[in-house]
Write a protein that holds these residues in place. Sequence first.
Motif, PDB file in Angstrom:
ATOM      1  N   LYS A   1     -15.694 -13.667   0.826  1.00  0.00           N
ATOM      2  CA  LYS A   1     -14.684 -12.754   0.468  1.00  0.00           C
ATOM      3  C   LYS A   1     -14.341 -12.223   1.552  1.00  0.00           C
ATOM      4  CE  LYS A   1     -14.374 -13.390  -4.082  1.00  0.00           C
ATOM      5  NZ  LYS A   1     -13.209 -13.728  -4.822  1.00  0.00           N
ATOM      6  N   ILE A   2     -13.008 -11.983   1.892  1.00  0.00           N
ATOM      7  CA  ILE A   2     -12.285 -10.931   2.801  1.00  0.00           C
ATOM      8  C   ILE A   2     -11.823  -9.791   2.339  1.00  0.00           C
ATOM      9  CG2 ILE A   2     -10.575 -10.794   4.582  1.00  0.00           C
ATOM     10  CD1 ILE A   2     -10.625 -14.069   4.904  1.00  0.00           C
ATOM     11  N   PRO A   3     -12.002  -8.440   2.666  1.00  0.00           N
ATOM     12  CA  PRO A   3     -11.579  -7.454   2.066  1.00  0.00           C
ATOM     13  C   PRO A   3     -10.000  -7.583   1.806  1.00  0.00           C
ATOM     14  CG  PRO A   3     -12.977  -6.706   3.638  1.00  0.00           C
ATOM     15  CD  PRO A   3     -12.945  -8.115   3.648  1.00  0.00           C
ATOM     16  N   LYS A   4      -9.416  -7.058   0.712  1.00  0.00           N
ATOM     17  CA  LYS A   4      -7.904  -7.330   0.310  1.00  0.00           C
ATOM     18  C   LYS A   4      -7.402  -6.048   0.089  1.00  0.00           C
ATOM     19  CE  LYS A   4      -6.542  -9.144  -3.571  1.00  0.00           C
ATOM     20  NZ  LYS A   4      -6.073 -10.291  -4.505  1.00  0.00           N
ATOM     21  N   PRO A   5      -6.412  -5.388   0.807  1.00  0.00           N
ATOM     22  CA  PRO A   5      -5.780  -4.269   0.786  1.00  0.00           C
ATOM     23  C   PRO A   5      -4.840  -4.315  -0.495  1.00  0.00           C
ATOM     24  CG  PRO A   5      -4.660  -5.489   2.384  1.00  0.00           C
ATOM     25  CD  PRO A   5      -5.839  -6.194   2.178  1.00  0.00           C
ATOM     26  N   ARG A   6      -4.917  -3.012  -1.131  1.00  0.00           N
ATOM     27  CA  ARG A   6      -3.843  -3.124  -2.184  1.00  0.00           C
ATOM     28  C   ARG A   6      -2.542  -2.480  -1.720  1.00  0.00           C
ATOM     29  NH1 ARG A   6      -7.455   1.131  -5.918  1.00  0.00           N
ATOM     30  NH2 ARG A   6      -7.603   1.850  -3.745  1.00  0.00           N
ATOM     31  N   LEU A   7      -1.587  -3.341  -1.808  1.00  0.00           N
ATOM     32  CA  LEU A   7      -0.277  -2.959  -1.111  1.00  0.00           C
ATOM     33  C   LEU A   7       0.823  -3.096  -2.557  1.00  0.00           C
ATOM     34  CD1 LEU A   7      -0.647  -5.620   1.620  1.00  0.00           C
ATOM     35  CD2 LEU A   7      -1.015  -3.007   1.661  1.00  0.00           C
ATOM     36  N   PRO A   8       1.861  -2.436  -2.153  1.00  0.00           N
ATOM     37  CA  PRO A   8       2.411  -1.837  -0.944  1.00  0.00           C
ATOM     38  C   PRO A   8       1.636  -0.446  -0.580  1.00  0.00           C
ATOM     39  CG  PRO A   8       3.921  -1.371  -2.540  1.00  0.00           C
ATOM     40  CD  PRO A   8       2.814  -2.175  -3.480  1.00  0.00           C
ATOM     41  N   GLN A   9       1.866  -0.150   0.780  1.00  0.00           N
ATOM     42  CA  GLN A   9       1.540   1.111   1.353  1.00  0.00           C
ATOM     43  C   GLN A   9       2.489   1.476   2.422  1.00  0.00           C
ATOM     44  OE1 GLN A   9      -1.307   3.124   0.496  1.00  0.00           O
ATOM     45  NE2 GLN A   9      -1.963   1.667  -0.987  1.00  0.00           N
ATOM     46  N   THR A  10       2.637   2.880   2.278  1.00  0.00           N
ATOM     47  CA  THR A  10       3.651   3.464   3.311  1.00  0.00           C
ATOM     48  C   THR A  10       3.025   3.846   4.375  1.00  0.00           C
ATOM     49  OG1 THR A  10       5.220   4.128   1.599  1.00  0.00           O
ATOM     50  CG2 THR A  10       5.380   4.973   3.927  1.00  0.00           C
ATOM     51  N   PHE A  11       3.518   3.736   5.796  1.00  0.00           N
ATOM     52  CA  PHE A  11       2.906   4.075   7.235  1.00  0.00           C
ATOM     53  C   PHE A  11       3.808   5.013   7.667  1.00  0.00           C
ATOM     54  CE2 PHE A  11       0.388   0.576   6.036  1.00  0.00           C
ATOM     55  CZ  PHE A  11      -0.983   0.617   6.676  1.00  0.00           C
ATOM     56  N   GLU A  12       3.756   6.234   8.108  1.00  0.00           N
ATOM     57  CA  GLU A  12       4.665   7.008   8.909  1.00  0.00           C
ATOM     58  C   GLU A  12       3.923   7.243  10.216  1.00  0.00           C
ATOM     59  OE1 GLU A  12       7.572  10.232   7.469  1.00  0.00           O
ATOM     60  OE2 GLU A  12       5.658  11.107   7.624  1.00  0.00           O
ATOM     61  N   LEU A  13       4.366   6.936  11.342  1.00  0.00           N
ATOM     62  CA  LEU A  13       3.775   7.321  12.614  1.00  0.00           C
ATOM     63  C   LEU A  13       4.628   8.260  13.262  1.00  0.00           C
ATOM     64  CD1 LEU A  13       3.744   3.483  13.840  1.00  0.00           C
ATOM     65  CD2 LEU A  13       1.864   4.912  13.030  1.00  0.00           C
ATOM     66  N   VAL A  14       4.078   9.293  13.657  1.00  0.00           N
ATOM     67  CA  VAL A  14       4.686  10.529  14.260  1.00  0.00           C
ATOM     68  C   VAL A  14       4.196  10.664  15.671  1.00  0.00           C
ATOM     69  CG1 VAL A  14       4.974  13.223  13.846  1.00  0.00           C
ATOM     70  CG2 VAL A  14       4.649  11.722  11.605  1.00  0.00           C
ATOM     71  N   GLY A  15       5.434  10.740  16.402  1.00  0.00           N
ATOM     72  CA  GLY A  15       5.087  11.112  17.994  1.00  0.00           C
ATOM     73  C   GLY A  15       5.331  12.599  18.271  1.00  0.00           C
ATOM     74  N   ARG A  16       4.315  13.371  18.802  1.00  0.00           N
ATOM     75  CA  ARG A  16       4.407  14.647  18.945  1.00  0.00           C
ATOM     76  C   ARG A  16       4.441  14.881  20.448  1.00  0.00           C
ATOM     77  NH1 ARG A  16       3.792  17.540  14.452  1.00  0.00           N
ATOM     78  NH2 ARG A  16       2.699  16.269  12.743  1.00  0.00           N
ATOM     79  N   HIS A  17       4.927  15.995  20.792  1.00  0.00           N
ATOM     80  CA  HIS A  17       5.084  16.139  22.590  1.00  0.00           C
ATOM     81  C   HIS A  17       3.595  16.648  22.884  1.00  0.00           C
ATOM     82  CE1 HIS A  17       6.169  18.225  26.090  1.00  0.00           C
ATOM     83  NE2 HIS A  17       7.369  17.652  26.194  1.00  0.00           N
ATOM     84  N   ILE A  18       3.351  16.048  23.983  1.00  0.00           N
ATOM     85  CA  ILE A  18       1.892  15.981  24.459  1.00  0.00           C
ATOM     86  C   ILE A  18       1.849  17.620  24.811  1.00  0.00           C
ATOM     87  CG2 ILE A  18       2.315  15.525  26.839  1.00  0.00           C
ATOM     88  CD1 ILE A  18      -0.071  13.611  26.734  1.00  0.00           C
TER      89      ILE A  18
END
Length: 321
Positions: free
Chosen positions: A169-186
């Motif tokens: 068995k391979i782990p199966k994700p429950r989808l859909p899932q929302t990904f939000e990537l945030v770029g912040r000033h270093i």
Amino acid sequence: MFKSPKTVLLVLALLLSSSWNVQANGKKVRAGNRSDAIILPSIFPELPSAVINYVRPNLLYGLSRYAGPAGMWHPKKGFFVQSTNPSFYGLNFPTTGGNGLYFDLLITGIDVRDLTWEPVTHEGITATVTNVVANDHSIPSEDRGKVVARVTLIGPYAGRRHSFWKIDKIPKPRLPQTFELVGRHIGTGDEVVKYGFVLKQWFVDLQRTFKYSGYTAGLCNRAGYEMPRNKDLTNASIESNGNNRGKYSKYNSYTRYIDAGFFSEWGCMRYDNTAFRALPYWSMRTSNIDKRDIVSATYGSIGWPDVNSLERFICVSNLKP
């Protein structure tokens, strides 16, 4: 210079306090003395106005017959950002994913080296952003060698720990899932730019090549996944592709289109450090799941195997509606 607004306000308060004490305790205070008007250099510079113009997967086979519609696909840049509204992140690339696949955020208005990104994880899938010098062979010469923000997807996969015939068995994700990537000033930690997408399907390459038989037909199910149909992989027009209708190619090959199949989104499967290969994969016919086809992970074309065909197996977490 000061690293945060809080530090600046503290220093400003101390300077003002010192000024008032001098005036209150001094022996002579001339009329019109404006020593309380402290002039400081600009300590709140405006943050750069950064924009993500394109998201770039593998561009190989993205021209001519493979090119998607003008408002969605740029043959030399990749997919246009379709929405910055979190309610419509599902319109953005990618809607499909697999372990080790990556794409570049093409950002203008700031040096990407001035941004920092936190990884985002949902259901065992992690999206990380790192700065890389992009030298992939599919990138046009005018953009090759530039530093870009590269998003890499890490998640479930079929490891070599399985025996050749036995699939665990391979782990199966429950989808859909929302990904939000945030770029912040270093320097300040302030949000500068962000990108969101919704993963609806997760694919795994079983890293095995078999004839199609009664036993191998159940490999994906034994792994806890599904064998994909043609429309889960490509929008080639060799048959009516159900939900991909209106998104289909005019040819027996994919066109680069969001939410129209795994290969239609990611293109030719020539990605470093991933199990996927630019080879044919077994698939079920969309219009008749009792029929087996093969789909090219190079062009997205659909073919018809013979009894001796040896092809790779790919599995998907869930089928397209």
